[in-house]
Design a protein around this motif. Structure first.
Motif, PDB file in Angstrom:
ATOM      1  N   ARG A   1       0.540  -1.450   0.053  1.00 37.96           N
ATOM      2  CA  ARG A   1      -0.092  -0.664   0.090  1.00 37.96           C
ATOM      3  C   ARG A   1       0.600   0.915   0.443  1.00 37.96           C
ATOM      4  O   ARG A   1       0.595   2.391  -1.062  1.00 37.96           O
ATOM      5  CB  ARG A   1      -0.828  -0.304   1.267  1.00 37.96           C
ATOM      6  CG  ARG A   1      -1.514   0.962   1.185  1.00 37.96           C
ATOM      7  CD  ARG A   1      -2.855   0.975   0.609  1.00 37.96           C
ATOM      8  NE  ARG A   1      -3.646   1.593   0.764  1.00 37.96           N
ATOM      9  CZ  ARG A   1      -4.674   2.523   0.039  1.00 37.96           C
ATOM     10  NH1 ARG A   1      -5.662   1.277  -0.637  1.00 37.96           N
ATOM     11  NH2 ARG A   1      -5.417   3.415   0.103  1.00 37.96           N
TER      12      ARG A   1
ATOM     13  N   ASN B   1      -2.731  -7.301  -9.320  1.00 38.76           N
ATOM     14  CA  ASN B   1      -3.488  -6.812  -8.000  1.00 38.76           C
ATOM     15  C   ASN B   1      -4.295  -5.360  -8.297  1.00 38.76           C
ATOM     16  O   ASN B   1      -5.038  -4.895  -7.887  1.00 38.76           O
ATOM     17  CB  ASN B   1      -2.724  -6.756  -6.888  1.00 38.76           C
ATOM     18  CG  ASN B   1      -2.590  -7.855  -5.771  1.00 38.76           C
ATOM     19  OD1 ASN B   1      -3.264  -8.553  -5.392  1.00 38.76           O
ATOM     20  ND2 ASN B   1      -2.038  -9.412  -6.456  1.00 38.76           N
TER      21      ASN B   1
ATOM     22  N   SER C   1     -14.641  -1.828 -12.988  1.00 39.87           N
ATOM     23  CA  SER C   1     -15.013  -0.872 -12.503  1.00 39.87           C
ATOM     24  C   SER C   1     -15.159   0.604 -12.737  1.00 39.87           C
ATOM     25  O   SER C   1     -16.694   0.275 -12.974  1.00 39.87           O
ATOM     26  CB  SER C   1     -14.863  -1.013 -11.172  1.00 39.87           C
ATOM     27  OG  SER C   1     -13.132  -1.057 -10.859  1.00 39.87           O
TER      28      SER C   1
ATOM     29  N   ALA D   1      -8.213   4.081  -6.318  1.00 39.88           N
ATOM     30  CA  ALA D   1      -8.131   5.176  -7.426  1.00 39.88           C
ATOM     31  C   ALA D   1      -9.846   6.268  -7.080  1.00 39.88           C
ATOM     32  O   ALA D   1     -10.014   6.539  -8.283  1.00 39.88           O
ATOM     33  CB  ALA D   1      -8.012   3.660  -8.688  1.00 39.88           C
TER      34      ALA D   1
HETATM   35  C1  HEM Z   1     -16.057   3.217  -9.714  1.00 34.13           C
HETATM   36  C2  HEM Z   1     -14.852   2.950 -10.229  1.00 34.13           C
HETATM   37  C3  HEM Z   1     -14.342   1.515  -8.318  1.00 34.13           C
HETATM   38  C4  HEM Z   1     -14.942   1.703  -7.843  1.00 34.13           C
HETATM   39  C5  HEM Z   1     -16.062   2.022  -7.556  1.00 34.13           C
HETATM   40  C6  HEM Z   1     -13.698   1.177  -7.120  1.00 34.13           C
HETATM   41  C7  HEM Z   1     -14.598   0.922  -5.478  1.00 34.13           C
HETATM   42  C8  HEM Z   1     -12.780  -0.445  -4.605  1.00 34.13           C
HETATM   43  C9  HEM Z   1     -13.316  -0.972  -3.502  1.00 34.13           C
HETATM   44  C10 HEM Z   1     -15.049  -1.187  -2.457  1.00 34.13           C
HETATM   45  C11 HEM Z   1     -12.803  -1.511  -2.659  1.00 34.13           C
HETATM   46  C12 HEM Z   1     -12.419  -2.729  -1.798  1.00 34.13           C
HETATM   47  C13 HEM Z   1     -12.388  -4.125  -1.787  1.00 34.13           C
HETATM   48  C14 HEM Z   1     -12.335  -4.939  -0.763  1.00 34.13           C
HETATM   49  O1  HEM Z   1     -11.302  -4.489  -0.126  1.00 34.13           O
HETATM   50  O2  HEM Z   1     -12.499  -5.771  -0.721  1.00 34.13           O
HETATM   51  C15 HEM Z   1     -11.288  -0.952  -3.925  1.00 34.13           C
HETATM   52  C16 HEM Z   1     -10.046  -1.026  -3.632  1.00 34.13           C
HETATM   53  C17 HEM Z   1      -9.255  -1.565  -4.226  1.00 34.13           C
HETATM   54  N1  HEM Z   1      -9.302  -0.400  -5.568  1.00 34.13           N
HETATM   55 FE1  HEM Z   1     -10.671   0.295  -6.304  1.00 34.13          FE
HETATM   56  N2  HEM Z   1     -12.753   1.049  -7.262  1.00 34.13           N
HETATM   57  C18 HEM Z   1     -13.277   1.408  -8.467  1.00 34.13           C
HETATM   58  C19 HEM Z   1     -11.551   1.436  -9.555  1.00 34.13           C
HETATM   59  C20 HEM Z   1     -10.829   1.209  -9.423  1.00 34.13           C
HETATM   60  C21 HEM Z   1      -9.389   1.242 -10.255  1.00 34.13           C
HETATM   61  C22 HEM Z   1      -9.951   2.041 -11.981  1.00 34.13           C
HETATM   62  C23 HEM Z   1      -8.016   0.602  -9.570  1.00 34.13           C
HETATM   63  C24 HEM Z   1      -6.491   0.894 -10.279  1.00 34.13           C
HETATM   64  C25 HEM Z   1      -6.825   1.640 -11.521  1.00 34.13           C
HETATM   65  C26 HEM Z   1      -8.340   0.213  -8.683  1.00 34.13           C
HETATM   66  C27 HEM Z   1      -7.680  -0.020  -7.559  1.00 34.13           C
HETATM   67  C28 HEM Z   1      -7.697  -0.409  -6.518  1.00 34.13           C
HETATM   68  C29 HEM Z   1      -7.002  -0.886  -5.559  1.00 34.13           C
HETATM   69  C30 HEM Z   1      -5.696  -1.350  -6.052  1.00 34.13           C
HETATM   70  C31 HEM Z   1      -7.506  -1.779  -4.902  1.00 34.13           C
HETATM   71  C32 HEM Z   1      -6.992  -2.246  -3.239  1.00 34.13           C
HETATM   72  C33 HEM Z   1      -6.276  -1.273  -1.794  1.00 34.13           C
HETATM   73  C34 HEM Z   1      -6.334  -2.301  -1.185  1.00 34.13           C
HETATM   74  O3  HEM Z   1      -6.757  -3.685  -0.809  1.00 34.13           O
HETATM   75  O4  HEM Z   1      -5.343  -1.071  -0.410  1.00 34.13           O
HETATM   76  N3  HEM Z   1      -9.352   0.806  -8.231  1.00 34.13           N
HETATM   77  N4  HEM Z   1     -11.749  -0.266  -5.074  1.00 34.13           N
END
Ligand code: HEM
Length: 451
Positions: free
Chosen positions: A88, A251, A259, A398
């Motif tokens: 992270r 990852n 998404s 993000a």
């Molecule tokens: C509308 C678009 C998006 C939504 C609604 C969204 C929502 C989320 C949610 C709810 C989580 C938590 C999941 C969990 O912990 O079980 C998450 C984690 C994450 N998302 Fe997104 N996401 C979106 C777009 C993106 C994009 C575009 C990227 C990368 C370019 C991204 C990268 C990540 C990463 C790397 C995590 C893990 C973070 C961690 O565990 O520290 N997401 N996202």
């Protein structure tokens, strides 16, 4: 319970079923899922407890990680504890630094997207086009090379995308089977071959990124390695082992893949049913004149942001976030005769937090809870009852990038088209539940240019 869930998935109303269950059983209730205790909760205080205050007491679903690990490996999305913290700390700052530089490269993909929309009032389903748009821009940002699906998908990119979907499907089935996954005869050979294809595609970029970059201890003092900001190159400055680098990048791509496309498709789904909001957005966009759409300007366009917030409230792509208690702990609410006392959470219990139900709760949002009304966000503050990006230390890194790109796309769309018209015979949102939830009927609209 399982039967009713399968039936609800088939009928496209999986999230509604959960909402009804919360209305019937209360905001926190327990189930026995094939021998594992699951505490379901939609209580904002419990969200805050799991995501933030008792963060160290929870990990990602162990079962799911086991099912996913040959494909996903170790990285920011799959890890827990100190190794997650390390990933992270490495990856989150890269998002912050990218936000300022990636509007120009996003513009190239948006121009291609706009060119594919018919100008003669014929029906177009924006859903597949939006998935392609965000696939193209995210592969550009993550791998440094877009799969260019909006123009012409080269063979190896198509193979990568197909293999990625198959690998995910296989992983999903394994995760669902849980402890029983060795009993079922899954097609291991085919699944492994899909995983290998994904890894081979990513490994090509890994090799290039390692060759193009030098190791550094402090990326903050470095300028990005190319004028276009490439995530894999920035990670490569600190992770020099090719396998570690491969899994870190997968990852990030895994949660990114569909998404944002789904979220924007939902926004256009709602706008097509509320053309008055489109007109208001258009007036605001035209008032900007020919100012360049900088990061700061986009950030200041609050009404555009509210349109996205409201759409994420009505149909967020991820309806549930689950965690496993890795030690005995407590949740502040859900116990006692009226459900307001704390409850004991035994180590090994799954806490499944529902993000859909709190967003459809009349007591929180009012009688018009089911209406798309972006203005409800003016002056309102929602924290733990509106968590489309989750919250606490594991909040989606993000989030800001997504909002900036979404606002940019909305500005370009309302500028280019005077009116939007719904062409979907179903006015209601019918769900398609995969790893994420999307619209089964897409976003079928007609867009009319001015004049
Ligand atoms: C509308 C678009 C998006 C939504 C609604 C969204 C929502 C989320 C949610 C709810 C989580 C938590 C999941 C969990 O912990 O079980 C998450 C984690 C994450 N998302 Fe997104 N996401 C979106 C777009 C993106 C994009 C575009 C990227 C990368 C370019 C991204 C990268 C990540 C990463 C790397 C995590 C893990 C973070 C961690 O565990 O520290 N997401 N996202």
């Amino acid at each position: 319970m399982l039967q009713s869930r399968m039936a609800a998935i088939k009928a496209g109303r999986y999230n509604r079923l959960y909402l009804e269950q919360y209305q019937n059983y209360g905001k926190t209730w327990e189930e026995n899922l094939a021998g594992t205790k699951v505490i379901n909760s939609m209580e904002p205080e419990n969200f805050q407890q799991v995501a933030s205050l008792s963060f160290q007491d929870y990990g990602k679903l162990a079962m799911r990680n086991k099912a996913l690990s040959p494909f996903l490996g170790n990285g920011i999305f799959s890890q827990d504890g100190a190794s997650w913290k390390h990933s992270r700390d490495l990856i989150k700052p890269l998002f912050t630094r990218a936000e300022l530089s990636d509007i120009d490269s996003f513009e190239v993909h948006v121009n291609r997207f706009l060119n594919l929309i018919p100008r003669d009032g014929s029906t177009v389903d924006l859903h597949p086009l939006l998935l392609k748009l965000f696939l193209d821009s995210s592969t550009q940002f993550i791998f440094g090379e877009s799969v260019n699906s909006l123009i012409d998908t080269p063979f190896d990119a198509q193979e990568f995308l197909d293999a990625f979907s198959q690998a995910l499907q296989g992983a999903g089935r394994r995760a669902q089977a849980g402890k029983l996954r060795f009993v079922f005869l899954f097609d291991n050979k085919k699944w492994k071959s899909s995983c290998d294809k994904v890894h081979a595609f990513v490994d090509r970029h890994v090799a290039r990124a390692l060759a193009e970059t030098k190791p550094t201890d402090d990326p903050e003092t470095e300028s990005p390695s190319s004028p276009r900001y490439i995530l894999i190159n920035e990670i490569a400055k600190q992770i020099r082992d090719p396998i570690d680098l491969r899994f870190q990048v997968i990852n990030v791509f895994f949660p990114a893949r569909d998404s944002t496309g789904i979220a924007l498709s939902n926004a256009f789904f709602n706008l097509a049913r509320n053309p008055g909001v489109w007109t208001e957005l258009r007036e605001q966009a035209l008032a900007l004149g020919d100012q360049p759409l900088t990061f700061e300007l986009l950030k200041s366009l609050t009404f555009f942001k509210y349109v996205l917030f409201e759409s994420l409230r009505l149909q967020g792509p991820s309806g549930r976030v689950a965690r496993t208690a890795i030690q005995d702990t407590i949740l502040p609410r859900g116990g006692g005769p009226d459900g307001t006392a704390p409850i004991f959470v035994q180590k090994g219990t799954i806490v499944a937090l529902n993000t859909y139900a709190p967003n459809h709760w009349k007591d929180t949002w009012g009688e018009d809870v089911e209406e798309f009304r972006p203005k409800r966000w003016i002056g309102s503050k929602h924290t733990w009852d509106w968590t489309p990006f989750f919250g606490g230390p594991r909040i989606c890194p993000a989030q800001q990038q997504v909002l900036t790109q979404a606002v940019y796309l909305l500005v370009r769309m309302v500028t280019a088209f005077e009116k939007i018209e719904n062409r979907d015979p179903s006015v209601a949102y019918v769900e398609l539940t995969k790893m994420l939830t999307e619209s089964r009927n897409g976003a079928k609209v007609a867009l009319h240019p001015p004049g």
